[in-house]
Design a protein around this motif. Sequence first.
Motif, PDB file in Angstrom:
ATOM      1  N   ASN A   1       0.829  -1.205   0.000  1.00  0.00           N
ATOM      2  CA  ASN A   1       0.000   0.000   0.000  1.00  0.00           C
ATOM      3  C   ASN A   1       0.863   1.255   0.000  1.00  0.00           C
ATOM      4  OD1 ASN A   1      -2.658   1.174   0.104  1.00  0.00           O
ATOM      5  ND2 ASN A   1      -2.222   1.753   2.229  1.00  0.00           N
ATOM      6  N   SER A   2       1.966   1.191   0.706  1.00  0.00           N
ATOM      7  CA  SER A   2       2.862   2.338   0.759  1.00  0.00           C
ATOM      8  C   SER A   2       3.438   2.641  -0.623  1.00  0.00           C
ATOM      9  CB  SER A   2       3.994   2.058   1.764  1.00  0.00           C
ATOM     10  OG  SER A   2       4.813   3.187   1.935  1.00  0.00           O
ATOM     11  N   ILE A   3       3.947   1.625  -1.296  1.00  0.00           N
ATOM     12  CA  ILE A   3       4.496   1.832  -2.643  1.00  0.00           C
ATOM     13  C   ILE A   3       3.403   2.313  -3.588  1.00  0.00           C
ATOM     14  CG2 ILE A   3       5.604   0.724  -4.616  1.00  0.00           C
ATOM     15  CD1 ILE A   3       7.445   1.121  -2.201  1.00  0.00           C
ATOM     16  N   ASP A   4       2.223   1.719  -3.495  1.00  0.00           N
ATOM     17  CA  ASP A   4       1.116   2.106  -4.372  1.00  0.00           C
ATOM     18  C   ASP A   4       0.742   3.574  -4.184  1.00  0.00           C
ATOM     19  OD1 ASP A   4      -1.101   1.359  -6.240  1.00  0.00           O
ATOM     20  OD2 ASP A   4      -2.336   1.878  -4.518  1.00  0.00           O
ATOM     21  N   LYS A   5       0.816   4.066  -2.945  1.00  0.00           N
ATOM     22  CA  LYS A   5       0.460   5.454  -2.662  1.00  0.00           C
ATOM     23  C   LYS A   5       1.623   6.431  -2.888  1.00  0.00           C
ATOM     24  CE  LYS A   5      -3.358   4.850   0.602  1.00  0.00           C
ATOM     25  NZ  LYS A   5      -3.898   5.253   1.931  1.00  0.00           N
ATOM     26  N   GLY A   6       2.802   5.916  -3.226  1.00  0.00           N
ATOM     27  CA  GLY A   6       3.918   6.804  -3.538  1.00  0.00           C
ATOM     28  C   GLY A   6       4.892   7.042  -2.412  1.00  0.00           C
ATOM     29  N   TYR A   7       4.845   6.204  -1.367  1.00  0.00           N
ATOM     30  CA  TYR A   7       5.729   6.354  -0.211  1.00  0.00           C
ATOM     31  C   TYR A   7       6.757   5.217  -0.176  1.00  0.00           C
ATOM     32  CZ  TYR A   7       2.070   9.429   1.792  1.00  0.00           C
ATOM     33  OH  TYR A   7       1.144  10.414   2.029  1.00  0.00           O
ATOM     34  N   THR A   8       8.025   5.552  -0.109  1.00  0.00           N
ATOM     35  CA  THR A   8       9.045   4.528   0.063  1.00  0.00           C
ATOM     36  C   THR A   8       8.985   3.965   1.481  1.00  0.00           C
ATOM     37  OG1 THR A   8      10.689   6.213   0.620  1.00  0.00           O
ATOM     38  CG2 THR A   8      10.584   5.482  -1.687  1.00  0.00           C
ATOM     39  N   VAL A   9       9.670   2.841   1.688  1.00  0.00           N
ATOM     40  CA  VAL A   9       9.593   2.099   2.954  1.00  0.00           C
ATOM     41  C   VAL A   9      11.004   1.787   3.443  1.00  0.00           C
ATOM     42  CG1 VAL A   9       8.767  -0.001   4.082  1.00  0.00           C
ATOM     43  CG2 VAL A   9       7.419   1.036   2.228  1.00  0.00           C
ATOM     44  N   ALA A  10      11.330   2.186   4.656  1.00  0.00           N
ATOM     45  CA  ALA A  10      12.596   1.791   5.263  1.00  0.00           C
ATOM     46  C   ALA A  10      12.478   0.340   5.706  1.00  0.00           C
ATOM     47  CB  ALA A  10      12.929   2.699   6.439  1.00  0.00           C
ATOM     48  N   TRP A  11      13.507  -0.445   5.411  1.00  0.00           N
ATOM     49  CA  TRP A  11      13.417  -1.905   5.565  1.00  0.00           C
ATOM     50  C   TRP A  11      14.621  -2.430   6.321  1.00  0.00           C
ATOM     51  CZ3 TRP A  11      15.692  -5.974   2.068  1.00  0.00           C
ATOM     52  CH2 TRP A  11      15.151  -7.247   2.318  1.00  0.00           C
ATOM     53  N   ALA A  12      14.392  -3.099   7.441  1.00  0.00           N
ATOM     54  CA  ALA A  12      15.451  -3.754   8.199  1.00  0.00           C
ATOM     55  C   ALA A  12      15.321  -5.251   8.018  1.00  0.00           C
ATOM     56  CB  ALA A  12      15.353  -3.408   9.683  1.00  0.00           C
ATOM     57  N   ALA A  13      16.440  -5.910   7.687  1.00  0.00           N
ATOM     58  CA  ALA A  13      16.349  -7.325   7.338  1.00  0.00           C
ATOM     59  C   ALA A  13      17.631  -8.059   7.678  1.00  0.00           C
ATOM     60  CB  ALA A  13      16.035  -7.477   5.850  1.00  0.00           C
ATOM     61  N   ASP A  14      17.517  -9.364   7.640  1.00  0.00           N
ATOM     62  CA  ASP A  14      18.665 -10.255   7.796  1.00  0.00           C
ATOM     63  C   ASP A  14      19.227 -10.544   6.409  1.00  0.00           C
ATOM     64  OD1 ASP A  14      20.451 -12.282   8.280  1.00  0.00           O
ATOM     65  OD2 ASP A  14      18.973 -13.724   8.997  1.00  0.00           O
ATOM     66  N   VAL A  15      20.464 -10.113   6.157  1.00  0.00           N
ATOM     67  CA  VAL A  15      21.088 -10.357   4.854  1.00  0.00           C
ATOM     68  C   VAL A  15      22.208 -11.391   4.954  1.00  0.00           C
ATOM     69  CG1 VAL A  15      20.471  -8.064   4.053  1.00  0.00           C
ATOM     70  CG2 VAL A  15      22.737  -8.436   5.058  1.00  0.00           C
TER      71      VAL A  15
END
Length: 396
Positions: free
Chosen positions: A246-260
Amino acid sequence: MKHFLIICMIGCIYVSGFSQSSEVSVDTFRFATIKALPITSVKNQGNSGTCWAFSGIGLIESELLRMGKGEYDLSEMFIVSKNYSDKAQKYVRMHGETNFAEGGSFADVLDCIKDYGIVPDSVQPGLNYGETQHRHAELDQLSKAYIGVIIKNPNRKLSTAWLKGFSGILDAYLGESPETFTYNGKQYTPQSFTKFLGINPDDYVSITSFTHHPFYTAFPIEIPDNWRWANSYNVPLNEMVQIIDNSIDKGYTVAWAADVSERGFTRRGIAVVPDTTVKEGPGSDQANWLALITPKEGNGKFNITGPVPEKTITQEMRQEGFDNYETTDDHGMLIYGIAQDQNGAKYYMIKNSWGVDNPYKGTWYISLPFLQYKTLSIVVHKDVLSKDLKNKLGIK
């Protein structure tokens, strides 16, 4: 304020209108872009554990683009310096019984902006030690050694000079944080510059999805770099994915924390969760598609050279990975788009902070299963949340 968290340890391209080819091909992958949001240039954190600052600032820079404010290059090292100081003071007050390391969270970025403001990168680039790229091993070890002496309390009473001494180390390496500065012919303080930009840290919330706390409550994720004890809102896995979409669809980027640290997260810009138990992949026998993920890269990663069958991720798998120390707080990045491969599988486009020396010029393509499995938390603008979810979480 309540703190909202994204954690990372390891340890971003704006063109007006963002020109991304509708299809990119590397090895046997072919990605078609479904939607890509404007982002600023891919940065390089170098040999430093400051991904949390680069990805957090990347989020803010993207937000400025979304808001029509234009392109800004903000100072990650201003944020790093202020957080080193805050962290040192808490570490001393805790008698050394908390984490003191380079890693941090998005709460560190947002709280710093709220408490201290922000400056352009040109004002504090943070390279005061004879390097052209960030190399923090010496600074990190020196800081730990200094603060280690302080908590030993050799005078049996803390001196009034210890914080000034610690600040001197930070200033020597990262530069002094200015009280005032001139930008585009106008004078600002860090706080007045933040007001000029129109960024409100309270507009952003952290979301996670684990079962050891009740859903629709907030809790501090129990990982070492959450030294602020910052809260994240807990929702079911499918709702966390819906928030990202929904964030991408509305034009907002998302900060993402993950295990790489997973073998399926490669240096070549791909992250997948291969299912090596299936008998055959689409259009090939097992031996053929298994060849797409072997041999391993030199760092123990799979050498992913094309689409492969992936595991089906459940809420229980996420929890087990976290509980068993298999999902750890490794890295922070920025989700800015959605794509699909030649088989129609969904991928998320990620802006990383490892420079542009990968096949996708600093972008990573993260499969939906990888995102479901290895996301620790996300930070989004609260306006992307549905009214019903806001009510459940108690967000105004």
